[in-house]
Scaffold this active site. Structure first.
Site, short mmCIF file in Angstrom:
data_model
loop_
_atom_site.label_atom_id
_atom_site.label_comp_id
_atom_site.label_asym_id
_atom_site.label_seq_id
_atom_site.Cartn_x
_atom_site.Cartn_y
_atom_site.Cartn_z
N MET A 1 1.02 -1.04 -0.20
CA MET A 1 -0.09 -0.22 0.17
C MET A 1 0.64 1.69 0.16
O MET A 1 1.78 1.04 0.87
CB MET A 1 -1.00 -0.13 1.78
CG MET A 1 -0.39 0.13 2.03
SD MET A 1 -1.20 0.46 3.83
CE MET A 1 -0.06 -0.20 5.12
N CYS A 2 -0.14 2.56 -0.16
CA CYS A 2 0.73 3.21 -0.16
C CYS A 2 0.45 3.90 1.37
O CYS A 2 0.70 3.67 2.32
CB CYS A 2 -0.08 4.77 -1.10
SG CYS A 2 0.01 4.25 -2.72
N GLN A 3 1.73 5.07 1.48
CA GLN A 3 1.77 5.03 3.16
C GLN A 3 1.44 7.07 2.75
O GLN A 3 1.48 7.87 1.53
CB GLN A 3 2.98 5.09 3.62
CG GLN A 3 3.23 3.83 3.84
CD GLN A 3 3.78 3.07 4.89
OE1 GLN A 3 4.04 4.02 6.07
NE2 GLN A 3 4.08 2.28 4.84
N LYS A 80 2.40 3.67 -3.90
CA LYS A 80 2.97 1.98 -4.88
C LYS A 80 1.55 1.98 -5.87
O LYS A 80 -0.04 2.01 -5.36
CB LYS A 80 2.56 0.97 -4.01
CG LYS A 80 2.90 -0.01 -4.77
CD LYS A 80 2.88 -1.28 -4.05
CE LYS A 80 3.27 -2.67 -4.61
NZ LYS A 80 4.40 -2.88 -5.39
N CYS A 275 -3.01 1.37 -3.62
CA CYS A 275 -2.74 2.94 -3.52
C CYS A 275 -2.88 3.31 -5.01
O CYS A 275 -1.84 2.01 -5.97
CB CYS A 275 -1.17 3.48 -2.34
SG CYS A 275 -1.66 4.74 -2.69
#
Length: 276
Positions: A1-3, A80, A275
């Protein structure tokens, strides 16, 4: 996942310590290597830096680490990709104008079957569902309050209503800011910490770096840091409940709304959150 990374402060503060650990997750300690961005508010306007290189290798990220821009509101994102190609226009945060202010938005999640009608005032530049959701949020707020910005509590209620509709399409963790307040919504996973007097030491998880905040702060300082996952290993972070929408002002949470999360979204393991 993105952050996601957000910072809301009582006094102008630099984000270099937190960003150093956060940026390492962009291809060094984690695999979010499809671009990054960071926005610093200065009253109604903001400085926005984005790059489609990974935060772990980007010269722009190195600049941010060395250049301590002081701001009361900061939003950063490492990407991502799932929807949308790895291009500069698909990098978060995104920026739009509303009521004579810059608004900044960053999203962690994945929306499916989301096709809102956009009237033309707000249109996406890239091809992510994240920017599409941001345009829908801005259009919804503009439609509800066509003349001028309402008080922040009314703004939060409206934002909760619009968010409720978008969450029907999937995971919708986001940060949204207009320079006055920072709004953070959790679908699956989000944490925050409030640092205030008396300050203590903090040590990053993703870099061998510590800081004694008591040496660089005053009793007037107070900082709320919001992140997808805790950035330090010697502090106590508070986890958002799924569906929580929290408004942060002057370095602390001031109002909270509850947005129902669909069961299928609640069932998603936060570690598998995608994401765009």
């Amino acid at each position: 996942m993105c952050q996601l990374l957000g910072m809301n402060c009582a006094t102008p503060t630099d984000v270099t310590f937190s960003f150093t650990g956060f940026a390492a997750r962009g291809g060094v300690t984690d695999h979010h290597s499809d671009g990054f961005g960071v926005a610093f508010f200065e009253d109604k306007a903001c400085r926005l830096f984005i790059d489609n290189q990974s935060a772990g290798t980007s010269p722009v990220a190195d600049l941010i680490k060395r250049y301590p821009i002081k701001s009361k509101n900061v939003i950063s994102h490492i990407r991502k990709a799932t929807q949308g190609t790895v291009l500069l226009e698909n990098c978060h945060p995104f920026m739009r104008e509303l009521w004579g202010r810059h608004w900044i938005f960053a999203h962690n999640g994945d929306l499916h079957g989301f096709a809102p009608f956009l009237s033309g005032v707000y249109q996406p530049v890239g091809d992510t569902d994240s920017e599409l959701a941001f345009c829908a949020l801005m259009q919804g707020l503009r439609k509800r309050f066509p003349g001028s910005q309402p008080p922040l509590n009314e703004l939060g209620h409206a934002l909760a209503d619009i968010t409720r509709d978008i969450t029907l399409h999937g995971v919708f963790n986001f940060l949204l800011c207009n320079g006055q307040a920072l709004f953070a919504h959790c679908s699956t996973r989000l944490y925050y910490i409030v640092r205030q007097w008396p300050f203590s030491k903090a040590h990053l998880i993703d870099a061998d770096l510590s800081i004694d905040f008591a040496q660089v702060t005053t009793p007037d300082d107070r900082v709320a840091v919001i992140a997808t996952a805790p950035l330090t290993d010697n502090e106590t972070w508070t986890q958002f409940a799924p569906g929580e929408l929290i408004m942060f002002e002057d370095g602390r949470p001031t109002m909270t709304w509850s947005v129902p999360i669909p069961p299928e979204v609640q069932a998603k393991n936060a570690a598998n959150t995608a994401c765009t």
